[in-house]
Design a protein around this motif. Structure first.
Motif, short mmCIF file in Angstrom:
data_model
loop_
_atom_site.label_atom_id
_atom_site.label_comp_id
_atom_site.label_asym_id
_atom_site.label_seq_id
_atom_site.Cartn_x
_atom_site.Cartn_y
_atom_site.Cartn_z
N HIS A 48 0.81 -1.23 0.00
CA HIS A 48 0.00 0.00 0.00
C HIS A 48 0.84 1.28 0.00
CE1 HIS A 48 -2.79 -3.09 1.47
NE2 HIS A 48 -3.79 -2.29 1.18
N LYS A 52 -2.82 5.75 -4.27
CA LYS A 52 -4.00 5.33 -5.03
C LYS A 52 -5.22 5.17 -4.11
CE LYS A 52 -3.80 1.82 -7.65
NZ LYS A 52 -3.50 0.43 -8.07
N ARG A 54 -8.57 3.27 -2.81
CA ARG A 54 -8.93 1.85 -2.74
C ARG A 54 -10.36 1.68 -2.28
NH1 ARG A 54 -3.52 2.08 -2.18
NH2 ARG A 54 -2.26 0.27 -2.77
N LYS A 55 -10.99 0.61 -2.72
CA LYS A 55 -12.31 0.24 -2.21
C LYS A 55 -12.10 -0.51 -0.91
CE LYS A 55 -14.39 -0.33 -6.82
NZ LYS A 55 -13.32 -0.77 -7.72
N PHE A 115 -4.42 -6.00 -3.52
CA PHE A 115 -4.25 -4.92 -2.54
C PHE A 115 -3.94 -3.59 -3.20
CE2 PHE A 115 -3.30 -8.67 0.23
CZ PHE A 115 -4.40 -8.50 1.08
N GLY A 116 -3.66 -3.61 -4.48
CA GLY A 116 -3.53 -2.35 -5.21
C GLY A 116 -4.87 -1.67 -5.41
N ASP A 117 -5.95 -2.45 -5.32
CA ASP A 117 -7.30 -1.92 -5.52
C ASP A 117 -8.16 -1.93 -4.26
OD1 ASP A 117 -6.89 -1.41 -8.22
OD2 ASP A 117 -7.62 -3.38 -8.85
N TYR A 118 -7.80 -2.79 -3.30
CA TYR A 118 -8.67 -2.99 -2.13
C TYR A 118 -7.92 -2.85 -0.81
CZ TYR A 118 -12.10 -4.69 -5.42
OH TYR A 118 -12.98 -4.77 -6.45
N PHE A 119 -8.65 -2.38 0.18
CA PHE A 119 -8.18 -2.29 1.56
C PHE A 119 -9.15 -3.08 2.41
CE2 PHE A 119 -8.63 0.41 5.56
CZ PHE A 119 -7.54 -0.16 6.20
N VAL A 163 -9.98 6.08 0.82
CA VAL A 163 -10.97 5.02 0.59
C VAL A 163 -12.12 5.58 -0.22
CG1 VAL A 163 -12.74 3.63 1.75
CG2 VAL A 163 -10.39 3.59 2.58
N SER A 164 -12.52 4.84 -1.25
CA SER A 164 -13.64 5.27 -2.09
C SER A 164 -14.94 5.24 -1.29
CB SER A 164 -13.77 4.33 -3.29
OG SER A 164 -14.98 4.57 -3.98
#
Length: 222
Positions: A48, A52, A54-55, A115-119, A163-164
């Motif tokens: 992380h 970026k 993340r969702k 993990f590049g897209d989600y947390f 966070v989105s």
């Protein structure tokens, strides 16, 4: 600040010593343990260290053999070493939920892609035990009531990491989802909350349909 730095600062700030918890309820706070926090730091800096958005995927609260031990949500010492590549000397006890999550992550494309897209987080970022067993924050109504302000403050803080707010995913289609919906209606944190079957439920009661549930997750985590 990077996403990782936000997360690590947040974890280091977590403390429930000011709250009067129900009798015999104990807090799992791995971030006060130097070994566990070192592993948490390695993990978040590896996956992380960028800015970026993340969702967010929101579980219930950490358990004794997963996030409550490693400091990393849904990550037991086995998956941390074998899949995430972070060696550790923790007892290699498997956690069912971690097993499912990392099978799904592998199907998604591996930890770097995922993990590049989600947390992954939890309604309560700290876990609980009673009589030596895992305790969900909602298992005792008094505990949930005492924690509500802490929970909402934690969720609002995590949104500031990047966070989105367009969509959040809830692990658990029962009480955890019900509570998140109610809090979200009041606080307007996310535009939409999508429930997913809880990993432990899948591994305990639907294991023969494991591949089907992995594909369900991947389809919904658009």
């Amino acid at each position: 600040m990077t996403f990782a730095e936000h997360v690590l600062n947040f974890y280091q700030s977590l403390n429930l010593s000011h709250l009067k918890l129900p009798k015999d309820v104990r807090v799992l706070n791995p971030y006060q343990d130097s070994v566990a926090f070192s592993l948490t730091e390695k993990f978040f800096k590896k996956f992380h260290s960028d800015t970026k958005p993340r969702k967010i995927i929101i579980g219930i609260n950490p358990g004794r053999f997963g996030g409550g031990m490693t400091g990393i949500p849904f990550t037991d010492p086995i998956r941390l070493e074998n899949i995430c590549g972070i060696e550790n000397d923790l007892a290699k006890k498997p956690e069912l939920s971690s097993d499912f999550i990392y099978r799904m992550i592998e199907a998604f494309g591996g930890p770097e892609a995922f993990f590049g897209d989600y947390f992954i987080s939890s309604v309560s970022p700290l876990g609980f035990t009673k009589d030596g067993k895992n305790l969900n924050y909602y298992d005792i109504k008094e505990l949930q009531n005492v924690l509500e302000s802490f929970i909402l403050t934690s969720l609002r803080k995590q949104i500031t990491f990047g966070v989105s707010t367009h969509v959040a995913f809830c692990l658990g289609e029962g009480q955890n989802f019900k509570n998140l919906l109610a809090w979200n209606k009041k606080e307007e944190l996310f535009k939409e909350i999508i429930p997913l079957p809880h990993p432990r439920f899948i591994m305990q009661y639907r294991r023969k349909r494991l591949d089907e549930f992995i594909q369900l997750y991947i389809k919904k985590l658009y």
